[in-house]
Write a protein that holds these residues in place. Structure first.
Motif, mmCIF file in Angstrom:
data_model
loop_
_atom_site.group_PDB
_atom_site.id
_atom_site.type_symbol
_atom_site.label_atom_id
_atom_site.label_comp_id
_atom_site.label_asym_id
_atom_site.label_seq_id
_atom_site.Cartn_x
_atom_site.Cartn_y
_atom_site.Cartn_z
ATOM 1 N N LEU A 211 2.114 11.945 -9.995
ATOM 2 C CA LEU A 211 1.481 13.262 -9.917
ATOM 3 C C LEU A 211 2.520 14.362 -10.090
ATOM 4 N N ILE A 212 3.688 14.202 -9.519
ATOM 5 C CA ILE A 212 4.745 15.215 -9.617
ATOM 6 C C ILE A 212 5.222 15.369 -11.057
ATOM 7 N N THR A 213 5.139 14.302 -11.856
ATOM 8 C CA THR A 213 5.573 14.402 -13.252
ATOM 9 C C THR A 213 4.638 15.266 -14.086
ATOM 10 N N ASP A 214 3.381 15.375 -13.701
ATOM 11 C CA ASP A 214 2.414 16.206 -14.427
ATOM 12 C C ASP A 214 2.192 17.485 -13.623
ATOM 13 N N ARG A 215 2.865 18.539 -14.016
ATOM 14 C CA ARG A 215 2.822 19.787 -13.231
ATOM 15 C C ARG A 215 1.457 20.462 -13.269
ATOM 16 N N TYR A 216 0.772 20.409 -14.397
ATOM 17 C CA TYR A 216 -0.535 21.045 -14.483
ATOM 18 C C TYR A 216 -1.522 20.408 -13.505
ATOM 19 N N LEU A 217 -1.543 19.106 -13.455
ATOM 20 C CA LEU A 217 -2.426 18.413 -12.520
ATOM 21 C C LEU A 217 -1.998 18.675 -11.078
ATOM 22 N N LEU A 218 -0.701 18.744 -10.845
ATOM 23 C CA LEU A 218 -0.195 19.035 -9.500
ATOM 24 C C LEU A 218 -0.629 20.424 -9.043
ATOM 25 N N VAL A 219 -0.526 21.404 -9.931
ATOM 26 C CA VAL A 219 -0.952 22.770 -9.577
ATOM 27 C C VAL A 219 -2.454 22.819 -9.355
ATOM 28 N N LEU A 220 -3.212 22.126 -10.182
ATOM 29 C CA LEU A 220 -4.673 22.103 -10.001
ATOM 30 C C LEU A 220 -5.068 21.453 -8.681
ATOM 31 N N CYS A 221 -4.428 20.340 -8.344
ATOM 32 C CA CYS A 221 -4.738 19.662 -7.076
ATOM 33 C C CYS A 221 -4.341 20.542 -5.886
ATOM 34 N N GLY A 222 -3.195 21.193 -5.992
ATOM 35 C CA GLY A 222 -2.783 22.117 -4.930
ATOM 36 C C GLY A 222 -3.744 23.288 -4.799
ATOM 37 N N SER A 223 -4.199 23.811 -5.934
ATOM 38 C CA SER A 223 -5.170 24.910 -5.907
ATOM 39 C C SER A 223 -6.489 24.475 -5.286
ATOM 40 N N LEU A 224 -6.910 23.269 -5.601
ATOM 41 C CA LEU A 224 -8.145 22.744 -5.024
ATOM 42 C C LEU A 224 -8.030 22.613 -3.508
ATOM 43 N N LEU A 225 -6.920 22.084 -3.040
ATOM 44 C CA LEU A 225 -6.727 21.942 -1.588
ATOM 45 C C LEU A 225 -6.607 23.305 -0.906
ATOM 46 N N LEU A 226 -5.932 24.257 -1.560
ATOM 47 C CA LEU A 226 -5.823 25.606 -0.998
ATOM 48 C C LEU A 226 -7.189 26.287 -0.947
ATOM 49 N N MET B 179 0.839 -1.198 0.000
ATOM 50 C CA MET B 179 0.000 0.000 0.000
ATOM 51 C C MET B 179 0.872 1.245 0.000
ATOM 52 N N LYS B 180 1.935 1.197 0.785
ATOM 53 C CA LYS B 180 2.827 2.350 0.857
ATOM 54 C C LYS B 180 3.497 2.608 -0.492
ATOM 55 N N LYS B 181 3.857 1.541 -1.203
ATOM 56 C CA LYS B 181 4.479 1.685 -2.518
ATOM 57 C C LYS B 181 3.508 2.273 -3.538
ATOM 58 N N VAL B 182 2.255 1.862 -3.458
ATOM 59 C CA VAL B 182 1.248 2.379 -4.391
ATOM 60 C C VAL B 182 1.067 3.872 -4.180
ATOM 61 N N ILE B 183 1.017 4.316 -2.936
ATOM 62 C CA ILE B 183 0.869 5.741 -2.635
ATOM 63 C C ILE B 183 2.086 6.516 -3.122
ATOM 64 N N GLN B 184 3.281 5.975 -2.894
ATOM 65 C CA GLN B 184 4.496 6.649 -3.345
ATOM 66 C C GLN B 184 4.546 6.736 -4.868
ATOM 67 N N GLN B 185 4.171 5.667 -5.537
ATOM 68 C CA GLN B 185 4.177 5.676 -6.999
ATOM 69 C C GLN B 185 3.163 6.672 -7.554
ATOM 70 N N SER B 186 2.003 6.736 -6.951
ATOM 71 C CA SER B 186 0.989 7.666 -7.448
ATOM 72 C C SER B 186 1.404 9.115 -7.206
ATOM 73 N N PHE C 240 -5.871 9.579 -13.175
ATOM 74 C CA PHE C 240 -4.676 9.863 -13.953
ATOM 75 C C PHE C 240 -3.868 8.593 -14.181
ATOM 76 N N MET C 241 -3.808 7.747 -13.181
ATOM 77 C CA MET C 241 -3.070 6.493 -13.315
ATOM 78 C C MET C 241 -3.777 5.522 -14.259
ATOM 79 N N VAL C 242 -5.093 5.470 -14.185
ATOM 80 C CA VAL C 242 -5.844 4.463 -14.925
ATOM 81 C C VAL C 242 -6.290 4.955 -16.310
ATOM 82 N N LYS C 243 -6.882 6.136 -16.365
ATOM 83 C CA LYS C 243 -7.513 6.600 -17.606
ATOM 84 C C LYS C 243 -6.698 7.638 -18.377
#
Length: 127
Positions: free
Chosen positions: A12-27, A1-8, A89-92
């Motif tokens: 996420l870090i490789t896709d900066r646009y999605l990372l910024v969007l997720c950060g914006s959503l949390l903010l 489980m820990k490996k799956v979270i780390q891999q995901s 993002f991982m699946v689709k």
């Protein structure tokens, strides 16, 4: 489980646009919860908590701490949208994850507008 979270998270870090969007959503969700926290004040008056057109009375009253659940909803909805966006993002792929993150932003903004309207109904009662 820990490996799956780390891999995901690495994916996420490789896709900066999605990372910024997720950060914006949390903010945005954190700002929304802060707004709710500072807008709700303890009082003995039962405050309007929700509206329904399908009842005898249209405005339903509850204790002041019920309104804090609006902020909790915003945080919960944002976290769930981020988790599901990463999984999508991982699946689709990239585009569906971006769309789902924008949907999460829309949900939090709609919750903010609704909460602001409910809070403005009972604010004059306290003055």
């Amino acid at each position: 489980m820990k490996k799956v979270i780390q891999q995901s998270l690495q994916l996420l870090i490789t896709d900066r646009y999605l990372l910024v969007l997720c950060g914006s959503l949390l903010l945005l969700a954190a700002l929304f919860a802060t707004f709710v926290g500072f807008s709700v004040h303890p009082s003995e008056i039962q405050l309007v908590s929700h509206y329904s057109a399908f009842g005898v009375t249209h405005l339903y009253r509850d204790q002041w701490y019920y309104l804090l659940t609006f902020g909790a909803f915003g945080l919960f909805a944002a976290m769930i949208h981020v988790i599901l966006a990463i999984k999508l993002f991982m699946v689709k792929g990239h585009s569906i994850a971006i769309m789902f993150t924008w949907l999460g932003i829309a949900v939090v903004l709609l919750a903010w507008v609704t909460t602001s309207a409910v809070i403005n109904v009972w604010t004059p009662l306290l003055q």
